[in-house]
Design a protein around this motif. Structure first.
Motif, short mmCIF file in Angstrom:
data_model
loop_
_atom_site.label_atom_id
_atom_site.label_comp_id
_atom_site.label_asym_id
_atom_site.label_seq_id
_atom_site.Cartn_x
_atom_site.Cartn_y
_atom_site.Cartn_z
N ASN A 14 0.82 -1.20 0.00
CA ASN A 14 0.00 0.00 0.00
C ASN A 14 0.86 1.26 0.00
OD1 ASN A 14 -2.62 1.21 0.06
ND2 ASN A 14 -2.30 1.69 2.21
N LYS A 15 1.90 1.26 0.82
CA LYS A 15 2.81 2.41 0.88
C LYS A 15 3.54 2.60 -0.44
CE LYS A 15 6.68 4.26 3.59
NZ LYS A 15 7.60 4.01 4.74
N PHE A 16 3.97 1.49 -1.06
CA PHE A 16 4.68 1.56 -2.33
C PHE A 16 3.80 2.17 -3.42
CE2 PHE A 16 5.22 -0.46 -6.49
CZ PHE A 16 6.48 0.00 -6.84
N PHE A 17 2.57 1.66 -3.55
CA PHE A 17 1.69 2.13 -4.62
C PHE A 17 1.25 3.57 -4.39
CE2 PHE A 17 1.06 -2.44 -5.58
CZ PHE A 17 1.41 -2.38 -6.91
N LYS A 18 1.06 3.97 -3.13
CA LYS A 18 0.72 5.37 -2.87
C LYS A 18 1.82 6.28 -3.38
CE LYS A 18 -2.40 5.28 1.10
NZ LYS A 18 -2.57 5.71 2.51
N GLY A 19 3.08 5.93 -3.07
CA GLY A 19 4.20 6.74 -3.53
C GLY A 19 4.34 6.72 -5.04
N MET A 20 4.15 5.54 -5.63
CA MET A 20 4.30 5.42 -7.07
C MET A 20 3.25 6.23 -7.83
SD MET A 20 4.07 2.02 -9.51
CE MET A 20 2.28 2.10 -9.53
N PHE A 21 1.98 6.08 -7.44
CA PHE A 21 0.93 6.81 -8.13
C PHE A 21 1.07 8.31 -7.94
CE2 PHE A 21 -1.69 2.78 -7.98
CZ PHE A 21 -1.67 2.60 -9.35
N SER A 22 1.46 8.72 -6.74
CA SER A 22 1.64 10.15 -6.49
C SER A 22 2.76 10.72 -7.36
CB SER A 22 1.95 10.38 -5.00
OG SER A 22 2.09 11.75 -4.74
N SER A 23 3.87 9.98 -7.48
CA SER A 23 5.00 10.44 -8.29
C SER A 23 4.64 10.48 -9.77
CB SER A 23 6.21 9.54 -8.08
OG SER A 23 6.64 9.58 -6.75
#
Length: 373
Positions: A14-23
């Motif tokens: 969840n943390k990974f995808f939040k950062g990825m989508f935000s970037s």
């Protein structure tokens, strides 16, 4: 995300995808002007203030949501007019599953093609732990009625499923297409193909079983109260199994699978009490049916179970005894963890809707041998 949830690293993913989508979608003006995300479940908007907060959602179930939610509703799946051109079916307002239609055209045979395309592992776990009111609603669905008091959650998080929230389960069932909405926005089972899958859950997942019965039975098993467990288990087999599945001409090899899945579904609830449940794995000189092992610090008693189906007019008792002897002869206890000090060996015999449970308790000596009580 479902895979991460089932494998135990949901928070990391969840943390990974939040950062990825935000970037990619929020802080990437030099490379991207617009993006469309298409999927089954809505992704959660991230973080505080200016995270991934600029998403426009087009849910299928809210026609008047911000005046634009129906923009793409006719772009996924086959509409009725397309189906009429292919099969000359009567007019309908429902979408049709592409895979099922293509398979029908390819093979010329109607079949349950859609339901074999994905895993139902998460759904089955949820149905086990659902509330009594949820189970009552499911009974209405299976009778062809609709559910008018269930809502769809805007942002589904898998952690809500751990908390056994009915709202999250209804949402997951809707997005996974096991439920749809009628013209009154009530939840219904859409067709016979899906209804057959629901009935498979009734048989294999047993979410109609009264929770207290399973809880009591498991408590007796995990605490070594074999006499009480035997009575409750044998009564449950009579009450819950269908003669249509295990009786008469269906009492052959297919019945073995039904018994195994039935019992695995029941004993899987031991996970909630700190036990690990293994099914049909190699040990010693063969394969046990079910092994229940406590995590370190929870308990010192492991359980090994062997199932047998009565054949050749033998008695239930004799066949259960054969299963118990097979555990000893095949040495299924080999490889048990060091923290295990007691071992409950159980043989269970089945004959249609009848069962017989036999077992004994063993203690581990300082030399590592197992002695019976």
């Amino acid at each position: 995300m479902e895979y991460a949830y089932n494998k135990g690293y949901y928070e990391v993913a969840n943390k990974f995808f939040k950062g990825m989508f935000s970037s990619l979608l929020k802080s990437n003006d030099e490379n991207i002007a617009k993006a469309m995300l298409v999927g089954v479940l809505r992704i959660a908007k991230s973080g505080f203030l200016s995270g991934l907060n600029n998403i426009t959602i087009y849910p299928f179930y809210q026609e008047n949501y911000k005046d634009s939610s129906s923009l793409y509703v006719d772009k996924f799946g086959f509409m009725s007019d397309k189906i009429e051109l292919l099969l000359l079916l009567r007019r309908s307002t429902y979408l049709y599953n592409l895979r099922s239609i293509v398979r029908l055209l390819s093979y010329g045979i109607l079949g349950a093609y859609w339901t074999d395309t994905g895993s139902t592992q998460t759904l089955e776990k949820c149905l086990w732990k659902a509330s009594f009111s949820f189970k009552e609603s499911v009974k209405k669905l299976l009778k062809g009625k609709n559910i008018n008091n269930a809502k769809i959650q805007d942002d589904l998080q898998y952690l809500h499923l751990d908390q056994c929230q009915d709202l999250a389960i209804w949402t997951l069932l809707y997005y996974a297409e096991y439920l749809t909405m009628n013209s009154k926005k009530h939840l219904v089972i859409s067709n016979k193909e899906i209804r057959s899958e629901w009935h498979n859950w009734v048989i294999n997942v047993l979410f109609f079983t009264q929770g207290q019965t399973i809880t009591s039975m498991l408590d007796n098993l995990l605490h070594g109260n074999l006499d009480l467990f035997s009575k409750e288990f044998e009564n449950m087999i009579v009450d819950m199994l269908s003669f249509y599945e295990v009786g008469g001409s269906n009492s052959g090899k297919n019945a073995e699978y039904v018994y195994h899945v039935f019992c695995l579904g029941v004993f899987a609830n031991a996970h909630d009490q700190g036990f690990i449940v293994h099914s049909n794995r190699e040990a010693g000189f063969g394969r046990y049916d079910i092994k229940i092992v406590p995590k370190p610090g929870i308990n010192e008693t492991a359980i090994i179970i062997k199932f047998k189906v009565v054949r050749d007019k033998k008695s239930l008792h004799d066949v259960a005894q054969e299963g118990l002897l097979q555990i000893e002869e095949k040495q299924y206890q080999v490889g048990l963890e060091e923290n295990i000090k007691k071992l409950l060996e159980i043989g269970i015999a089945f004959e249609e809707k009848k069962a017989c449970v036999l077992g004994h308790l063993l203690h581990k000596t300082e030399e590592g041998a197992w002695n019976k009580d």
